[in-house]
Design an enzyme around this catalytic site. Structure first.
Site, PDB file in Angstrom:
ATOM      1  N   GLN A   1       3.934   3.727 -13.309  1.00 24.73           N
ATOM      2  CA  GLN A   1       4.260   4.225 -14.608  1.00 24.73           C
ATOM      3  C   GLN A   1       3.191   4.041 -15.967  1.00 24.73           C
ATOM      4  O   GLN A   1       2.715   5.058 -16.698  1.00 24.73           O
ATOM      5  CB  GLN A   1       5.481   3.972 -14.854  1.00 24.73           C
ATOM      6  CG  GLN A   1       6.789   4.602 -13.970  1.00 24.73           C
ATOM      7  CD  GLN A   1       8.091   4.301 -14.395  1.00 24.73           C
ATOM      8  OE1 GLN A   1       8.623   4.715 -15.420  1.00 24.73           O
ATOM      9  NE2 GLN A   1       8.659   3.298 -13.764  1.00 24.73           N
TER      10      GLN A   1
ATOM     11  N   ASP B   1      -7.285  -1.388  -2.628  1.00 30.22           N
ATOM     12  CA  ASP B   1      -6.000  -1.705  -1.999  1.00 30.22           C
ATOM     13  C   ASP B   1      -5.556  -2.979  -1.931  1.00 30.22           C
ATOM     14  O   ASP B   1      -6.211  -4.150  -1.204  1.00 30.22           O
ATOM     15  CB  ASP B   1      -6.067  -1.394  -0.478  1.00 30.22           C
ATOM     16  CG  ASP B   1      -4.671  -1.130   0.305  1.00 30.22           C
ATOM     17  OD1 ASP B   1      -3.910  -1.937  -0.351  1.00 30.22           O
ATOM     18  OD2 ASP B   1      -4.702  -0.500   1.353  1.00 30.22           O
TER      19      ASP B   1
ATOM     20  N   TYR C   1       3.575  -4.109  -5.638  1.00 29.44           N
ATOM     21  CA  TYR C   1       4.603  -3.712  -4.803  1.00 29.44           C
ATOM     22  C   TYR C   1       6.071  -3.809  -5.647  1.00 29.44           C
ATOM     23  O   TYR C   1       6.302  -5.118  -5.979  1.00 29.44           O
ATOM     24  CB  TYR C   1       4.795  -4.568  -3.418  1.00 29.44           C
ATOM     25  CG  TYR C   1       5.801  -4.523  -2.401  1.00 29.44           C
ATOM     26  CD1 TYR C   1       5.411  -3.843  -1.112  1.00 29.44           C
ATOM     27  CD2 TYR C   1       6.937  -4.783  -2.625  1.00 29.44           C
ATOM     28  CE1 TYR C   1       6.258  -3.739  -0.071  1.00 29.44           C
ATOM     29  CE2 TYR C   1       8.046  -4.378  -1.680  1.00 29.44           C
ATOM     30  CZ  TYR C   1       7.644  -4.086  -0.357  1.00 29.44           C
ATOM     31  OH  TYR C   1       8.734  -3.722   0.578  1.00 29.44           O
TER      32      TYR C   1
ATOM     33  N   ASP D   1      10.976  -9.078 -15.578  1.00 31.24           N
ATOM     34  CA  ASP D   1      11.963 -10.152 -15.760  1.00 31.24           C
ATOM     35  C   ASP D   1      12.589 -10.580 -14.724  1.00 31.24           C
ATOM     36  O   ASP D   1      13.265 -11.709 -15.010  1.00 31.24           O
ATOM     37  CB  ASP D   1      13.040  -9.173 -16.493  1.00 31.24           C
ATOM     38  CG  ASP D   1      13.261  -7.827 -15.680  1.00 31.24           C
ATOM     39  OD1 ASP D   1      12.626  -7.016 -15.088  1.00 31.24           O
ATOM     40  OD2 ASP D   1      14.767  -7.728 -15.453  1.00 31.24           O
TER      41      ASP D   1
ATOM     42  N   TYR E   1      11.186 -10.194  -4.405  1.00 35.15           N
ATOM     43  CA  TYR E   1      10.166  -9.429  -5.277  1.00 35.15           C
ATOM     44  C   TYR E   1       9.858 -10.337  -6.579  1.00 35.15           C
ATOM     45  O   TYR E   1       8.873 -10.504  -6.843  1.00 35.15           O
ATOM     46  CB  TYR E   1      10.852  -8.150  -5.887  1.00 35.15           C
ATOM     47  CG  TYR E   1      10.168  -7.490  -7.131  1.00 35.15           C
ATOM     48  CD1 TYR E   1       8.976  -6.980  -6.942  1.00 35.15           C
ATOM     49  CD2 TYR E   1      10.876  -7.439  -8.310  1.00 35.15           C
ATOM     50  CE1 TYR E   1       8.505  -6.240  -7.925  1.00 35.15           C
ATOM     51  CE2 TYR E   1      10.142  -7.014  -9.367  1.00 35.15           C
ATOM     52  CZ  TYR E   1       8.974  -6.433  -9.204  1.00 35.15           C
ATOM     53  OH  TYR E   1       8.262  -5.753 -10.273  1.00 35.15           O
TER      54      TYR E   1
ATOM     55  N   TRP F   1      12.829  -2.908 -16.959  1.00 30.25           N
ATOM     56  CA  TRP F   1      13.657  -1.684 -17.006  1.00 30.25           C
ATOM     57  C   TRP F   1      12.513  -0.734 -17.513  1.00 30.25           C
ATOM     58  O   TRP F   1      13.146   0.086 -18.362  1.00 30.25           O
ATOM     59  CB  TRP F   1      14.795  -1.810 -17.839  1.00 30.25           C
ATOM     60  CG  TRP F   1      15.998  -2.891 -17.372  1.00 30.25           C
ATOM     61  CD1 TRP F   1      15.812  -3.934 -16.824  1.00 30.25           C
ATOM     62  CD2 TRP F   1      17.164  -2.994 -17.885  1.00 30.25           C
ATOM     63  NE1 TRP F   1      16.835  -4.545 -16.345  1.00 30.25           N
ATOM     64  CE2 TRP F   1      17.712  -3.940 -17.162  1.00 30.25           C
ATOM     65  CE3 TRP F   1      17.910  -2.049 -18.685  1.00 30.25           C
ATOM     66  CZ2 TRP F   1      19.313  -4.294 -17.380  1.00 30.25           C
ATOM     67  CZ3 TRP F   1      19.393  -2.300 -18.769  1.00 30.25           C
ATOM     68  CH2 TRP F   1      19.996  -3.173 -18.009  1.00 30.25           C
TER      69      TRP F   1
END
Length: 300
Positions: free
Chosen positions: A11, A35, A60, A101, A124, A149
């Site tokens: 994004q 990569d 990831y 976050d 994560y 978010w």
């Protein structure tokens, strides 16, 4: 100024390619040339692009899947991110690295500041924290931007999911006991471009370190969902009722922090940039999506 962003499909990468501005060339570099799961590809790929600034955005991001693939999550988010920062350091250029976050456990009552001690609740978050540490160790000229978010006209995100679900459902159950700051990737891109201009050698910028970068204002996931769908209805798009549920009613493999709110006071004070209210940015994205304006970005 030539700004290289890692990841073609993310994004933020897509938003940076769309945003651009006079005097700044934005290029994106991703697989197979670069990569992060194959660290041997990183140094040469970035060197060949000859950037003035590197934006480390590739990651990831499959939060639940990371619980089953911890080695891959750490390879990409920690080892790979460190290699990106090292590549920038070898070229003598700064790196802007995106974090999350989820490095916090969410137990704090107030918004987190940069000096709060990280304590990830899931794999994560732990991999991203390790990435922050690897970036800082590899390149002293770093900006680590923790965001949260994220949503945009690109890729997969919560706004798109709510609009899609509302097409076929009259009611959508959404968690109401997790709080945070919805953040438009378009706003993140604007902030990065603003910060990048400050990193030019002639500016003498020296305030490197960790910063929080999120949308202005806070809500919970169900409140975010209601605003998305109410905005959609105003524009003639799909709408559904939102039913509040608790985190325990929506079990996930990875534990989420109940409080993801981040204070952006440090970034505002240092860089002179503040994100718009999250409701305003959400309205812009919903409008674009309903009108089919997902945008088109050129990649390198």
């Amino acid at each position: 100024m030539r700004l290289l962003v890692t990841g073609r499909d993310g994004q933020v990468a897509a938003s940076l390619l769309e945003a651009g501005r006079a005097g700044t060339e934005v290029v994106a570099l991703g697989r197979p040339e670069l990569d992060l799961a194959r660290p041997d590809t990183v140094i040469d790929a970035i060197a060949a692009a000859k950037p003035d600034i590197v934006v480390s955005a590739a990651a990831y991001t499959a939060v639940d899947q990371a619980e089953d693939e911890p080695d891959l999550a750490f390879a990409v988010n920690a080892t790979g991110a460190g290699k990106v920062a090292e590549a920038a350091a070898r070229l003598g250029v700064p790196v802007i690295h995106l974090s999350t976050d989820y490095v916090f456990d969410g137990a704090k009552a107030d918004a987190y500041v940069e000096t709060d001690t990280p304590a990830p609740r899931n794999t994560y978050g732990a991999s991203k924290l390790a990435g922050e540490q690897a970036v800082a160790a590899a390149n002293a000229r770093h900006l680590i931007l923790r965001t949260a978010w994220a949503y945009s006209p690109f890729g997969r995100n919560f706004v798109k999911t709510m609009l899609k679900l509302a097409v076929d459902r009259d009611e959508i159950a959404v968690v109401a006991d997790q709080w945070g700051n919805p953040t438009s990737a378009l706003d993140i891109a604007d902030a990065i471009l603003h910060a990048a201009a400050m990193l030019h050698p002639r500016t003498g910028f020296s305030s490197f370190g960790v910063y929080h970068l999120v949308g202005t204002g806070e809500t919970n996931w169900s409140g975010f969902a209601r605003h998305i769908l109410d905005t959609s209805r105003v524009f003639g798009g799909p709408w559904a009722r939102v039913r509040d549920i608790a985190t325990v009613d929506y079990p996930t493999k990875a534990r989420r922090p109940p409080n993801s709110r981040l204070s952006t006071a440090k970034f505002t004070a240092t860089c002179g940039w503040t994100a718009p209210e999250w409701q305003q940015s959400t309205k812009e994205i919903v409008s674009r999506l309903l009108n089919g304006q997902t945008g088109h970005a050129s990649n390198v």
